[in-house]
Design an enzyme around this catalytic site. Structure first.
Site, PDB file in Angstrom:
ATOM      1  CG  HIS A 171       0.807   5.182  -0.910  1.00 35.70           C
ATOM      2  ND1 HIS A 171       1.735   4.535  -0.133  1.00 35.70           N
ATOM      3  CD2 HIS A 171       0.127   5.990  -0.054  1.00 35.70           C
ATOM      4  CE1 HIS A 171       1.625   4.920   1.123  1.00 35.70           C
ATOM      5  NE2 HIS A 171       0.656   5.810   1.212  1.00 35.70           N
TER       6      HIS A 171
ATOM      7  CG  HIS B 286       1.772   9.584   7.467  1.00 35.01           C
ATOM      8  ND1 HIS B 286       0.465   9.623   7.885  1.00 35.01           N
ATOM      9  CD2 HIS B 286       1.877   8.455   6.727  1.00 35.01           C
ATOM     10  CE1 HIS B 286      -0.177   8.580   7.424  1.00 35.01           C
ATOM     11  NE2 HIS B 286       0.650   7.850   6.718  1.00 35.01           N
TER      12      HIS B 286
ATOM     13  CE1 TYR C 185      -0.377   2.129   0.752  1.00 39.23           C
ATOM     14  CE2 TYR C 185      -0.501   0.349   2.335  1.00 39.23           C
ATOM     15  CZ  TYR C 185      -0.081   1.619   1.985  1.00 39.23           C
ATOM     16  OH  TYR C 185       0.619   2.364   2.882  1.00 39.23           O
TER      17      TYR C 185
ATOM     18  CD  GLU D  97      -2.567   4.364   3.221  1.00 40.87           C
ATOM     19  OE1 GLU D  97      -2.018   5.484   3.155  1.00 40.87           O
ATOM     20  OE2 GLU D  97      -2.331   3.545   4.114  1.00 40.87           O
TER      21      GLU D  97
ATOM     22  CG  HIS E  88       0.127  10.398   3.518  1.00 44.22           C
ATOM     23  ND1 HIS E  88      -0.995   9.979   4.205  1.00 44.22           N
ATOM     24  CD2 HIS E  88       0.757   9.254   3.138  1.00 44.22           C
ATOM     25  CE1 HIS E  88      -1.017   8.655   4.254  1.00 44.22           C
ATOM     26  NE2 HIS E  88       0.025   8.178   3.605  1.00 44.22           N
TER      27      HIS E  88
ATOM     28  CG  HIS F 149      -0.006   1.168   7.791  1.00 40.42           C
ATOM     29  ND1 HIS F 149       0.696   0.394   6.902  1.00 40.42           N
ATOM     30  CD2 HIS F 149      -0.714   2.034   7.040  1.00 40.42           C
ATOM     31  CE1 HIS F 149       0.409   0.779   5.668  1.00 40.42           C
ATOM     32  NE2 HIS F 149      -0.459   1.756   5.718  1.00 40.42           N
TER      33      HIS F 149
END
Lengths: 307, 109
Positions: free
Chosen positions: A214, A199, A255, A265, A153, A246
């Site tokens: 990112h 996501h 990251y 990431e 993503h 997260h």
């Protein structure tokens, strides 16, 4: 669930300032596989467990950032329908002819309210994931570096998140999985899926439009995230933060930056989304733990460093 | 091999930069502060500085979106791509902005 319409993040075209160190970073360290280089000098890469010809394209330019990210849709009929729906919604669509990116069918490009260029396409050459389709091994030998499984993503920064929300959910058929809200109901961040991942694209509110936070790549385990961090220090790669957790999406993450300052990431382990569940809401005063669950404080670099 | 003295205007912070090393890396390795640290790749513009006075230095490739040709002519550059060739006096210009100002900083550890 049955997959129709938009399937998944298909590729991202990332600007780099110098091609050679960028290719070393994405191939030797991240572990992507170079599949092509076109007459313009753009370099095409794929992660090993992807089946299509490329998922990352590097383009040399005088400033870093994201040219566009594209989603693959199920069929040309779906692409035509989504293009018509976008035009009916008032979006300006541009058709990019097949072959402009090699091995990719025609693309439909439109600008979203946060200022980013998003594209849809239905066709891309299939090259397989290196283990075949009959009695396959679990993984191919000879992978490099962090051995990223797939491009997963992008997180993008820009304004007008409420308008983005309307477009992604009501026109493109995405689901909102998580959001960060201010006390007065404003949106600070939104996370969308077109599949059953936590996501497939995400946005954070930022006054300047069209900023790139990112591109994210999937790893198989927390141990692989730690090993990725080892590789970063072994090769003096700029680390932003991590390995850590997260709150949003529950991903285990690190990251870091490519040699042109684009953030990458690598992560593992979010949850499975189904469209019958309620989105998760985070309050703005919990943003610190929402982003980095162990630090529990706002991270200036996460919120301010973009290309 | 030469070491160069890097001085930051205002704070007066001074640290040593080894020959061939970039200013931001030198500051970070010594645990010093004064220039905000971002991507370390010449892309984000957070570590922008201006070289003051007559000085010798060279720069590696920096994002044109962050440092214009006109700025570069005035000694403005990114500390992560700044290689000293003499002692340097620097004015930090970069501002690391969270555009989410006004939020509470979250719970303490």
């Amino acid at each position: 669930m049955s997959f129709t319409g938009v399937l998944r993040p298909g590729h991202a075209v990332i600007r780099v300032m110098e091609m050679e160190p960028a290719v070393t970073h994405y191939v030797e360290r991240l572990g992507l596989i170079k599949t092509n280089e076109d007459a313009q000098g753009r370099v095409y890469l794929k992660a090993w467990d992807e089946h299509d010809a490329f998922s990352i394209v590097l383009r040399e330019a005088d400033s870093p950032g994201l040219d566009h990210t594209a989603f693959k849709v199920m069929s040309v009929a779906d692409l035509d329908r989504l293009e018509a729906d976008l035009r009916a919604y008032g979006s300006t669509c541009e058709r990019i002819p097949a072959g402009e990116l090699e091995d990719c069918g025609h693309r439909v490009r439109f600008e979203i309210p946060s200022g980013h260029q998003i594209e849809l396409y239905a066709e891309k050459k299939t090259v397989g994931n290196g283990v075949g389709y009959r009695n396959p091994n679990p993984w191919p030998e000879g992978l490099k570096g962090m051995q990223a499984n797939r491009f997963d993503h992008c997180l993008l920064y820009g304004p007008n998140l409420a308008d983005n929300l309307d477009l992604f959910t009501n026109v493109l058929g995405f689901n909102l999985t998580e959001r960060v809200v201010t006390p007065d109901g404003g949106l600070l961040a939104t996370f969308f899926t077109c599949s059953n991942k936590a996501h497939d694209i995400a946005f954070v509110h930022h006054e300047e439009p069209n900023k790139f936070h990112h591109a994210s790549f999937l790893l198989g385990s927390w141990e692989e995230v730690l090993r990725a961090a080892d590789i970063m220090s072994m090769h003096d790669i700029s680390i932003d933060i991590g390995p850590t957790r997260h709150g949003i999406t529950r991903g285990r993450t690190i990251y870091f930056f490519d040699p042109s300052g684009n953030r990458n990431e690598v992560f593992c382990g979010d949850y499975t989304w189904y469209p019958d569940r309620e989105p998760i809401t985070w309050d703005a005063d919990e943003l610190g733990r929402a982003i980095f669950f162990h630090d529990r404080r706002l991270n200036e670099n996460f919120l301010g460093v973009v290309t | 091999m030469s070491d160069y003295a890097i001085t930051l205007e205002a704070s007066g912070e001074t640290f040593t930069c080894r020959d061939g090393q970039n200013v931001l890396a030198a500051m970070e390795r010594l645990g010093r502060r004064g220039i905000p640290v971002g991507c370390r790749g010449g892309g984000c513009g957070v570590c922008k500085v201006q070289v003051l006075g007559q000085a010798g230095y060279r720069t590696l490739k920096m994002s044109r979106a962050q440092v214009s040709v006109a700025e570069e002519a005035q000694g403005i550059c990114l500390a992560c791509k700044l290689i000293p060739e003499s002692d340097l006096l620097l004015r930090p210009l970069g501002v690391l902005q969270s555009r989410l100002a006004g939020l509470s900083p979250g719970r303490p550890r």
